[in-house]
Design an enzyme around this catalytic site. Structure first.
Site, PDB file in Angstrom:
ATOM      1  N   PRO A  71       1.074  -1.219  -0.049  1.00 44.86           N
ATOM      2  CA  PRO A  71      -0.251   0.367  -0.189  1.00 44.86           C
ATOM      3  C   PRO A  71       1.187   1.091  -0.076  1.00 44.86           C
ATOM      4  CG  PRO A  71       0.121  -1.103   1.800  1.00 44.86           C
ATOM      5  CD  PRO A  71       0.155  -2.073   1.479  1.00 44.86           C
ATOM      6  N   ASN A  72       0.558   2.271  -0.778  1.00 47.29           N
ATOM      7  CA  ASN A  72       0.573   3.518  -1.059  1.00 47.29           C
ATOM      8  C   ASN A  72       2.448   3.507  -1.181  1.00 47.29           C
ATOM      9  OD1 ASN A  72      -0.981   4.554   0.693  1.00 47.29           O
ATOM     10  ND2 ASN A  72      -0.401   3.488   2.495  1.00 47.29           N
ATOM     11  N   ARG A  96       6.956  11.761  -1.696  1.00 46.20           N
ATOM     12  CA  ARG A  96       7.292  12.640  -0.140  1.00 46.20           C
ATOM     13  C   ARG A  96       7.837  12.165   0.071  1.00 46.20           C
ATOM     14  NH1 ARG A  96       4.919   9.927   3.162  1.00 46.20           N
ATOM     15  NH2 ARG A  96       3.368   8.410   3.283  1.00 46.20           N
ATOM     16  N   TYR A 142      12.414   8.418   1.873  1.00 50.93           N
ATOM     17  CA  TYR A 142      12.296   6.989   0.632  1.00 50.93           C
ATOM     18  C   TYR A 142      12.765   7.602  -0.718  1.00 50.93           C
ATOM     19  CZ  TYR A 142       8.995   5.472   3.914  1.00 50.93           C
ATOM     20  OH  TYR A 142       7.930   5.319   5.132  1.00 50.93           O
ATOM     21  N   ASN A 176       8.143  -6.248  -0.643  1.00 50.25           N
ATOM     22  CA  ASN A 176       8.079  -4.982  -0.151  1.00 50.25           C
ATOM     23  C   ASN A 176       6.516  -4.494   0.905  1.00 50.25           C
ATOM     24  OD1 ASN A 176       7.604  -2.459   1.084  1.00 50.25           O
ATOM     25  ND2 ASN A 176       8.914  -0.996  -0.242  1.00 50.25           N
ATOM     26  N   ALA A 195       2.836  -1.260   5.172  1.00 49.33           N
ATOM     27  CA  ALA A 195       2.814  -1.299   5.664  1.00 49.33           C
ATOM     28  C   ALA A 195       1.929  -2.524   6.649  1.00 49.33           C
ATOM     29  CB  ALA A 195       1.041  -0.139   6.443  1.00 49.33           C
ATOM     30  N   GLU A 216      12.266 -10.167   1.786  1.00 53.79           N
ATOM     31  CA  GLU A 216      11.505  -9.174   1.987  1.00 53.79           C
ATOM     32  C   GLU A 216      12.288  -7.482   1.785  1.00 53.79           C
ATOM     33  OE1 GLU A 216      10.077  -7.100   6.314  1.00 53.79           O
ATOM     34  OE2 GLU A 216      10.242  -8.987   6.304  1.00 53.79           O
ATOM     35  N   HIS A 259      12.772  -3.413   2.080  1.00 51.00           N
ATOM     36  CA  HIS A 259      12.433  -2.244   2.546  1.00 51.00           C
ATOM     37  C   HIS A 259      13.289  -0.371   2.060  1.00 51.00           C
ATOM     38  CE1 HIS A 259       9.341  -3.541   5.685  1.00 51.00           C
ATOM     39  NE2 HIS A 259       9.918  -4.665   5.693  1.00 51.00           N
ATOM     40  N   ARG A 284      13.961   2.937  12.565  1.00 51.97           N
ATOM     41  CA  ARG A 284      12.448   3.447  12.885  1.00 51.97           C
ATOM     42  C   ARG A 284      11.896   3.683  14.140  1.00 51.97           C
ATOM     43  NH1 ARG A 284      10.108   4.305   7.168  1.00 51.97           N
ATOM     44  NH2 ARG A 284       9.104   5.442   7.993  1.00 51.97           N
TER      45      ARG A 284
HETATM   46  O1  CA2 Z   1      10.641   1.296   3.516  1.00 52.86           O
HETATM   47  C1  CA2 Z   1      10.184   0.391   3.016  1.00 52.86           C
HETATM   48  O2  CA2 Z   1      10.084   0.588   2.096  1.00 52.86           O
HETATM   49  C2  CA2 Z   1       8.713   0.473   3.678  1.00 52.86           C
HETATM   50  O3  CA2 Z   1       7.980  -0.623   3.773  1.00 52.86           O
HETATM   51  C3  CA2 Z   1       7.327   1.533   3.697  1.00 52.86           C
HETATM   52  C4  CA2 Z   1       6.398   1.848   4.532  1.00 52.86           C
HETATM   53  C5  CA2 Z   1       6.408   1.308   5.591  1.00 52.86           C
HETATM   54  O4  CA2 Z   1       5.220   1.588   6.216  1.00 52.86           O
HETATM   55  C6  CA2 Z   1       7.431   0.478   6.057  1.00 52.86           C
HETATM   56  O5  CA2 Z   1       7.934   0.985   7.246  1.00 52.86           O
HETATM   57  C7  CA2 Z   1       8.727   0.708   5.455  1.00 52.86           C
HETATM   58  C8  CA2 Z   1       5.250   2.663   3.304  1.00 52.86           C
HETATM   59  C9  CA2 Z   1       4.602   2.798   1.915  1.00 52.86           C
HETATM   60  C10 CA2 Z   1       4.285   4.058   1.830  1.00 52.86           C
HETATM   61  O6  CA2 Z   1       5.292   4.431   0.832  1.00 52.86           O
HETATM   62  C11 CA2 Z   1       5.736   5.603   0.182  1.00 52.86           C
HETATM   63  C12 CA2 Z   1       6.655   6.612   0.603  1.00 52.86           C
HETATM   64  C13 CA2 Z   1       6.959   7.993  -0.112  1.00 52.86           C
HETATM   65  C14 CA2 Z   1       5.496   8.912  -0.813  1.00 52.86           C
HETATM   66  C15 CA2 Z   1       4.620   7.984  -0.602  1.00 52.86           C
HETATM   67  C16 CA2 Z   1       4.504   6.640   0.274  1.00 52.86           C
END
Ligand code: CA2
Length: 143
Positions: free
Chosen positions: A11-12, A19, A24, A73, A76, A97, A99, A106
């Protein structure tokens, strides 16, 4: 034709690069897909993203039938989904896995990954470059 590597995104991540660039980076998911396909060479990969837990689980089921390896990946869902954990437990091949950020550096709610309990390996904190690194490692694991 060798079985494809499934690169699955949760998701996302469809909004990657829009952002929190300090966490990221600025690469988009389309950029990441290009990096994975360049690293894969002639190795077939299925690159997908969904905001739906059900869809993610159904793609793991598809990989159980057709895939050689899974790079995931789960975003959440990493920390919430026992259903995804159960699905990945049924996958007979290697699981990496992935990330973008170092989740262990974090907030505490990012420290307990259900997926790490069934993964062959975990890559976290290499930024978007973690994806081609995972593809390279997976090619070694499945050859
Ligand atoms: O670090 C990663 O790849 C995560 O899997 C990304 C997830 C976060 O919940 C994990 O803790 C770590 C978040 C995904 C959303 O990612 C975005 C990043 C930038 C802009 C919009 C969404």
């Amino acid at each position: 034709m060798s079985r494809p590597i499934y690169v699955l995104n949760g998701p996302n991540l469809n909004r990657l690069g829009t952002r929190e660039p300090h966490i990221y980076g600025t690469a988009t998911l389309a950029d990441v897909e290009k990096m994975c396909r360049a690293e894969a060479g002639e190795q077939n990969i299925e690159f997908r993203q969904t905001n739906s837990e059900t869809q993610l689980i159904e793609w793991v089921h598809e990989a159980i039938d057709n895939g050689g390896g899974v790079i995931i990946n789960p975003a959440a869902y990493t920390f919430t989904s026992l259903a995804l954990f159960d699905a990945l437990k049924m996958f007979p091949g290697p699981i990496i896995e992935l990330h973008i950020s170092n989740i262990h550096k974090r907030e505490a709610h990012y420290h307990n990954s259900y997926v790490s309990k069934v993964a062959t390996a975990i890559i976290a904190g290499l930024g978007a470059k973690g994806y081609p690194a995972a593809v390279s490692a997976m090619r070694d694991l499945i050859q």
